[in-house]
Scaffold this active site. Structure first.
Site, short mmCIF file in Angstrom:
data_model
loop_
_atom_site.label_atom_id
_atom_site.label_comp_id
_atom_site.label_asym_id
_atom_site.label_seq_id
_atom_site.Cartn_x
_atom_site.Cartn_y
_atom_site.Cartn_z
N VAL A 99 8.47 -2.08 -7.20
CA VAL A 99 7.10 -1.37 -7.72
C VAL A 99 6.82 -0.15 -6.99
O VAL A 99 6.45 0.97 -7.74
CB VAL A 99 6.03 -2.57 -7.56
CG1 VAL A 99 4.66 -1.82 -7.85
CG2 VAL A 99 6.37 -3.80 -8.13
N TYR A 100 7.16 -0.15 -5.71
CA TYR A 100 7.09 1.27 -5.01
C TYR A 100 7.80 2.47 -5.56
O TYR A 100 7.39 3.33 -5.96
CB TYR A 100 7.44 1.17 -3.77
CG TYR A 100 7.28 2.38 -2.73
CD1 TYR A 100 6.19 2.90 -2.32
CD2 TYR A 100 8.57 3.15 -2.69
CE1 TYR A 100 5.89 4.04 -1.49
CE2 TYR A 100 8.31 4.45 -1.83
CZ TYR A 100 7.05 4.70 -1.31
OH TYR A 100 7.14 5.93 -0.59
N ALA A 101 9.09 2.18 -6.29
CA ALA A 101 10.05 3.02 -6.82
C ALA A 101 9.53 3.42 -8.14
O ALA A 101 9.23 4.62 -8.55
CB ALA A 101 11.32 2.67 -6.91
#
Length: 281
Positions: free
Chosen positions: A154-156
């Site tokens: 999700v961060y990526a």
């Protein structure tokens, strides 16, 4: 070349970590006014001591994931006649765990803070910059926007989105001759509480002081992209040249990317939004 001296800068997430360091450096470079937005009142109170003696600083507790709060804060700035010359979209969170370990609220919150907030705040401030024929927007993305990293899905995703949007915005501003500059920053892991527990096999974690200094130098030089360290520039080339499995081997077996988040702990506030956010070192 962007002139920092005499201008007004707004930094989100500006009361801790590299945000705090950049704020101090901006004041030392002669910024006329620094506006610090942060979601943590504790961080804001702690940031007053190092920043207040250096110049004119305005602190505001703003949760950038709340678009209504962002727009209200911008309206307050405009009502007070405060033009923002330099916007540094720095606020961000990391929820480092397998995708199936994410609650739906984790996904919504990460995308709201890491992606949506940058777009909404920039959209609100951009008309003023365009009208004045000058301004600079700095968007802190990540090297994770250039490589698939386990336990950072999700961060990526949020940072891939920022990178694409940021450079599209740059091209729009340049084609229209607005005078507004856009810089996209893609750093490797930074040695702050945000990435507590990260393990890096061959590439040392970036030092916050150096990161803050290099971002402001990129602003002064109107850099389009800032990759830190320089080897990050090779990632798109490797992705284009190597078959996927070969790239996996290089990144995971040699550089240890796949295991870098195995012991990740991060900030308490990133894991629990109701907790008091600690101040990054």
């Amino acid at each position: 070349m962007t002139q920092i001296s005499g201008g007004t800068a707004l930094i989100t997430g500006g009361a801790s970590g590299i945000g705090l360091l950049m704020g101090r450096m901006l004041l030392e470079r002669g910024a006329a006014q620094l506006i610090v937005w942060d979601a943590s009142t504790a961080n804001i109170e702690a940031a007053r001591a190092p920043l207040d003696p250096l110049g004119a600083v305005v602190f505001d507790q703003v949760d950038v994931s709340d678009t209504g709060a962002v727009l209200a804060a911008v309206s307050q700035l405009e009502a007070g006649g405060t033009p923002v010359d330099l916007l540094i979209n720095n606020a961000g969170i990391v929820v480092g765990k397998p995708f199936l370990g994410h609650e739906h609220a984790d996904i919504d919150r990460a995308l709201a803070i890491n992606t949506g907030a940058l777009m909404h705040l920039t959209r609100a401030l951009l008309p003023g910059m365009v009208a004045r024929g000058q301004g600079h927007v700095v968007n802190i993305a990540s090297a994770a926007a250039l490589v698939s990293n386990p336990n950072m899905s999700v961060y990526a995703a949020s940072k891939w989105a920022v990178t694409g949007w940021s450079d599209s915005l740059r091209q729009e501003m340049e084609r229209a001759g607005t005078g507004v500059r856009v810089t996209t920053v893609l750093p490797y892991y930074i040695d702050t509480g945000m990435f507590e527990g990260v393990r890096s096999r061959l590439i040392p974690l970036l030092q916050p002081q150096d990161v803050a200094h290099r971002i402001l130098r990129a602003v002064e030089r109107d850099a389009v992209f800032l990759h830190m360290p320089a080897i990050v520039r090779l990632l798109p080339l490797l992705r284009g040249l190597l078959p996927t499995r070969a790239l996996d081997f290089v990144l995971n077996r040699i550089f240890g990317v796949a295991s870098s988040m195995d012991d990740f702990r991060g900030r308490t506030a990133d894991r629990n939004p109701n907790a008091t956010a600690p101040k990054d070192p």
